[in-house]
Design a protein around this motif. Structure first.
Motif, PDB file in Angstrom:
ATOM      1  N   GLY A 151      -8.130 -20.473   5.259  1.00 15.96           N
ATOM      2  CA  GLY A 151      -6.842 -21.105   5.546  1.00 15.96           C
ATOM      3  C   GLY A 151      -6.047 -21.437   4.307  1.00 15.96           C
ATOM      4  N   ARG A 152      -6.494 -20.978   3.137  1.00 12.63           N
ATOM      5  CA  ARG A 152      -5.810 -21.304   1.884  1.00 12.63           C
ATOM      6  C   ARG A 152      -4.832 -20.204   1.483  1.00 12.63           C
ATOM      7  N   SER A 153      -3.692 -20.626   0.936  1.00 11.60           N
ATOM      8  CA  SER A 153      -2.677 -19.691   0.445  1.00 11.60           C
ATOM      9  C   SER A 153      -2.585 -19.784  -1.070  1.00 11.60           C
ATOM     10  N   THR A 154      -2.407 -18.622  -1.710  1.00 13.61           N
ATOM     11  CA  THR A 154      -2.231 -18.545  -3.156  1.00 13.61           C
ATOM     12  C   THR A 154      -0.845 -18.011  -3.454  1.00 13.61           C
ATOM     13  N   GLU A 155      -0.058 -18.761  -4.192  1.00 17.67           N
ATOM     14  CA  GLU A 155       1.299 -18.330  -4.539  1.00 17.67           C
ATOM     15  C   GLU A 155       1.257 -17.409  -5.752  1.00 17.67           C
ATOM     16  N   VAL A 156       2.125 -16.386  -5.715  1.00 16.02           N
ATOM     17  CA  VAL A 156       2.255 -15.455  -6.843  1.00 16.02           C
ATOM     18  C   VAL A 156       3.678 -15.590  -7.365  1.00 16.02           C
ATOM     19  N   PRO A 157       3.950 -16.514  -8.289  1.00 20.87           N
ATOM     20  CA  PRO A 157       5.324 -16.845  -8.690  1.00 20.87           C
ATOM     21  C   PRO A 157       6.113 -15.667  -9.250  1.00 20.87           C
ATOM     22  N   ALA A 158       5.422 -14.692  -9.866  1.00 13.28           N
ATOM     23  CA  ALA A 158       6.145 -13.579 -10.489  1.00 13.28           C
ATOM     24  C   ALA A 158       6.757 -12.640  -9.459  1.00 13.28           C
ATOM     25  N   ILE A 159       6.280 -12.666  -8.237  1.00 14.98           N
ATOM     26  CA  ILE A 159       6.773 -11.735  -7.217  1.00 14.98           C
ATOM     27  C   ILE A 159       7.786 -12.474  -6.348  1.00 14.98           C
ATOM     28  N   ALA A 175       7.926  -1.349  -6.553  1.00 12.99           N
ATOM     29  CA  ALA A 175       6.745  -1.748  -5.795  1.00 12.99           C
ATOM     30  C   ALA A 175       5.684  -2.186  -6.795  1.00 12.99           C
ATOM     31  N   HIS A 176       5.386  -3.465  -6.806  1.00 16.68           N
ATOM     32  CA  HIS A 176       4.390  -4.008  -7.719  1.00 16.68           C
ATOM     33  C   HIS A 176       3.005  -3.879  -7.075  1.00 16.68           C
ATOM     34  N   LEU A 177       2.057  -3.356  -7.830  1.00 21.01           N
ATOM     35  CA  LEU A 177       0.691  -3.180  -7.343  1.00 21.01           C
ATOM     36  C   LEU A 177      -0.156  -4.347  -7.832  1.00 21.01           C
ATOM     37  N   LEU A 178      -0.728  -5.103  -6.879  1.00 17.95           N
ATOM     38  CA  LEU A 178      -1.424  -6.342  -7.199  1.00 17.95           C
ATOM     39  C   LEU A 178      -2.831  -6.336  -6.631  1.00 17.95           C
ATOM     40  N   ASP A 179      -3.705  -7.179  -7.231  1.00 21.85           N
ATOM     41  CA  ASP A 179      -4.988  -7.450  -6.596  1.00 21.85           C
ATOM     42  C   ASP A 179      -4.869  -8.758  -5.819  1.00 21.85           C
ATOM     43  N   LEU A 180      -5.941  -9.184  -5.166  1.00 25.94           N
ATOM     44  CA  LEU A 180      -5.887 -10.366  -4.309  1.00 25.94           C
ATOM     45  C   LEU A 180      -5.740 -11.668  -5.088  1.00 25.94           C
ATOM     46  N   ASP A 181      -5.913 -11.630  -6.399  1.00 23.82           N
ATOM     47  CA  ASP A 181      -5.669 -12.805  -7.231  1.00 23.82           C
ATOM     48  C   ASP A 181      -4.237 -12.865  -7.729  1.00 23.82           C
ATOM     49  N   GLY A 182      -3.426 -11.866  -7.334  1.00 25.93           N
ATOM     50  CA  GLY A 182      -2.031 -11.847  -7.751  1.00 25.93           C
ATOM     51  C   GLY A 182      -1.790 -11.176  -9.086  1.00 25.93           C
ATOM     52  N   ARG A 183      -2.825 -10.587  -9.692  1.00 24.83           N
ATOM     53  CA  ARG A 183      -2.653  -9.905 -10.979  1.00 24.83           C
ATOM     54  C   ARG A 183      -2.062  -8.515 -10.762  1.00 24.83           C
ATOM     55  N   GLU A 184      -1.046  -8.189 -11.529  1.00 26.75           N
ATOM     56  CA  GLU A 184      -0.393  -6.888 -11.403  1.00 26.75           C
ATOM     57  C   GLU A 184      -1.083  -5.880 -12.316  1.00 26.75           C
ATOM     58  N   TYR A 185      -1.405  -4.709 -11.749  1.00 29.49           N
ATOM     59  CA  TYR A 185      -2.064  -3.679 -12.552  1.00 29.49           C
ATOM     60  C   TYR A 185      -1.270  -2.384 -12.605  1.00 29.49           C
ATOM     61  N   GLY A 186      -0.102  -2.360 -11.991  1.00 30.25           N
ATOM     62  CA  GLY A 186       0.723  -1.160 -12.024  1.00 30.25           C
ATOM     63  C   GLY A 186       1.971  -1.353 -11.178  1.00 30.25           C
ATOM     64  N   SER A 187       2.802  -0.324 -11.164  1.00 31.24           N
ATOM     65  CA  SER A 187       4.015  -0.383 -10.362  1.00 31.24           C
ATOM     66  C   SER A 187       4.474   1.036 -10.039  1.00 31.24           C
ATOM     67  N   VAL A 188       5.274   1.146  -8.985  1.00 31.29           N
ATOM     68  CA  VAL A 188       5.858   2.416  -8.571  1.00 31.29           C
ATOM     69  C   VAL A 188       7.343   2.175  -8.344  1.00 31.29           C
ATOM     70  N   GLN A 189       8.165   2.989  -8.982  1.00 30.93           N
ATOM     71  CA  GLN A 189       9.608   2.844  -8.826  1.00 30.93           C
ATOM     72  C   GLN A 189      10.065   3.512  -7.528  1.00 30.93           C
ATOM     73  N   ILE A 190      10.853   2.791  -6.751  1.00 34.06           N
ATOM     74  CA  ILE A 190      11.346   3.297  -5.471  1.00 34.06           C
ATOM     75  C   ILE A 190      12.810   3.708  -5.626  1.00 34.06           C
ATOM     76  N   PRO A 191      13.171   4.907  -5.201  1.00 32.81           N
ATOM     77  CA  PRO A 191      14.561   5.361  -5.356  1.00 32.81           C
ATOM     78  C   PRO A 191      15.549   4.417  -4.671  1.00 32.81           C
ATOM     79  N   GLY A 192      16.772   4.370  -5.197  1.00 31.86           N
ATOM     80  CA  GLY A 192      17.816   3.561  -4.600  1.00 31.86           C
ATOM     81  C   GLY A 192      18.096   3.983  -3.167  1.00 31.86           C
ATOM     82  N   GLY A 193      18.414   3.003  -2.331  1.00 31.76           N
ATOM     83  CA  GLY A 193      18.684   3.283  -0.931  1.00 31.76           C
ATOM     84  C   GLY A 193      17.445   3.388  -0.063  1.00 31.76           C
ATOM     85  N   ARG A 194      16.262   3.152  -0.665  1.00 33.75           N
ATOM     86  CA  ARG A 194      15.021   3.265   0.106  1.00 33.75           C
ATOM     87  C   ARG A 194      14.146   2.039  -0.152  1.00 33.75           C
TER      88      ARG A 194
END
Length: 451
Positions: free
Chosen positions: A226-234, A257-276
């Motif tokens: 029942g616990r929530s973890t905030e990811v302030p950077a997102i 699109a930020h790629l994260l693990d369950l602790d909120g750490r970002e390990y990569g990203s994917v750029q999404i084209p405009g309009g999508r």
């Protein structure tokens, strides 16, 4: 008087033949009619009391055995005001959760679940109590998680479809909530939360979805604790989808699109084209190699000055295509899938389930094979003029499928809808009519008996 009686003959005139038998027969017949009318009246009273009392008595729930494989009806039933609720008659696991109805003249919308094992239809009354908020259907179809569209809320509600029980999940401070995605293993939920300031373009009115889409911060909820973890950077979180291993997720902010693990750490990203945008809830392919994207419904994610209009509560209508981006940035993605209104899930890495709408506005579900492009219709929705007392067509919105059931999904021939016990108000109206009819019958019989 004595003189009058003196004129009478000493012997009365003889009765007509069979007179006494006729009188007795008529008397017995009148008595029988009276007893029948009385019995019918009491029977009507008993039936009315049963109709009024029994639906309000909580009965023990005995869930039926699950079918070998989950199934989808080949035709979804039309609108009905006699559909019972999850609380009154729990339906068991569901294959679909969706909004249905119209509001041209009178708001007559319903939040419905449809059984994965039989043709059960139930209204999710918890959602209706909270103004049909942002909600998710569990991947295994056994639960519904929902926020609150009435304004800021201090909790999320988890509804068990097998028992009808509700679990409150505290959020701490009261915030507006948008639910984004549910992990395939059923343990984690990604959602966006923000204080509702009642300011800006919305004035003093809480438009939860719109405000949170513009200002909300990502949170990850562990349903087991029942616990929530905030990811302030997102922030502001737009759409999200979990990886098939349930340990990672992709969350779109702007056109990234930020790629994260369950602790909120970002390990990569994917750029999404405009309009999508990343396809909501189900954008990550089962083999983990692709992200699916769809066109903006309106003006896309909030960029600081514009955007942020979500699809929540919007009728399915806009036809677009699905394109694919490699998660690793390498490889050749499959060809786009055209003529799609919404991506609903994956049966396999090479097979999608989508919603479509034809030129007449009729919605259906279809399976599409990637590469080959072949398409098989799975089910149709009844969008005929059965809403608002037969004056308007029915519209479909906020559609979700139990994504974990799709790999084994079959299609069943739709039978007669099992809508559960009638609502108490309907039973009360029918009770008044039955009692009225019984009373009129009793009076008529009574008058006949006096004659």
């Amino acid at each position: 008087m004595r003189e009058l009686f003196a004129t009478l003959p000493d012997d009365p005139p003889p009765l007509p033949p069979g007179y006494l038998d006729t009188v007795l027969t008529r008397g017995r017949r009148s008595a029988r009619r009276h007893r029948v009318a009385l019995t019918a009246g009491w029977a009507a009273v008993v039936l009315v009391l049963a109709a009024l009392v029994v639906p309000g008595v909580p009965l023990p729930v005995h869930p039926e055995a699950l079918a070998t494989r989950p199934s989808l009806p080949d035709r979804f039933a039309g609108y009905s005001m006699l559909t019972s609720t999850v609380t009154a008659a729990p339906p068991g696991r569901a294959i679909a959760l969706y909004g249905y109805g119209n509001g041209e003249t009178v708001n007559m919308f319903q939040s419905l679940v449809v059984g994965a094992d039989r043709d059960t239809y139930r209204r999710v009354d918890t959602m209706e109590e909270r103004d049909r908020p942002s909600a998710l259907l569990a991947p295994d179809g056994t639960r519904v998680l929902l926020g609150d569209d009435r304004g800021a809320t201090a909790d999320l509600i988890l509804v068990d479809l097998a028992t009808g029980e509700r679990r409150s999940i505290p959020l701490g401070d009261r915030v507006g909530v948008r639910l984004l995605a549910w992990s395939p293993d059923g343990r984690h939920v990604a959602y966006s939360a923000a204080p509702l300031t009642n300011s800006g373009e919305f004035g003093t009115v809480n438009v939860v979805e719109a405000e949170v889409a513009r200002t909300g911060t990502l949170r990850l909820l562990d349903l087991s604790t029942g616990r929530s973890t905030e990811v302030p950077a997102i922030k502001p979180a737009w759409t999200a989808s979990f990886a098939p291993d349930s340990r990672r997720l992709a969350v779109q902010v702007g056109q990234t699109a930020h790629l994260l693990d369950l602790d909120g750490r970002e390990y990569g990203s994917v750029q999404i084209p405009g309009g999508r945008e990343l396809a909501a809830e189900v954008g990550w392919s089962p083999d983990g190699t692709l992200l699916a994207t769809v066109p903006w419904l309106s003006d896309g994610p909030f960029d600081g000055t514009r955007g942020g209009d979500t699809s929540h509560g919007v009728f399915l209508w806009k036809v677009g295509d699905i394109t694919f981006l490699p998660v690793t940035g390498t490889g050749t993605p499959p060809a786009p899938v055209p003529d799609v209104v919404q991506l609903l899930g994956w049966r396999s890495a090479g097979s999608l389930v989508v919603a479509t709408v034809n030129d007449a506005g009729h919605a259906s579900l279809a399976e599409v094979r990637l590469g080959a492009g072949t398409r098989r219709t799975l089910s149709h929705f009844d969008t005929g003029r059965t809403c608002e007392l037969g004056t308007q067509s029915c519209q479909l919105f906020d559609l979700h499928l139990a994504t974990g059931l799709l790999p084994d999904l079959t299609v069943r021939n739709a039978g007669r809808p099992q809508r559960g016990p009638w609502p108490m108000l309907v039973n009360a109206v029918l009770g008044v009519l039955v009692l009225g009819a019984a009373y009129l019958l009793w009076r008529r019989r009574r008058r006949s008996a006096r004659r």
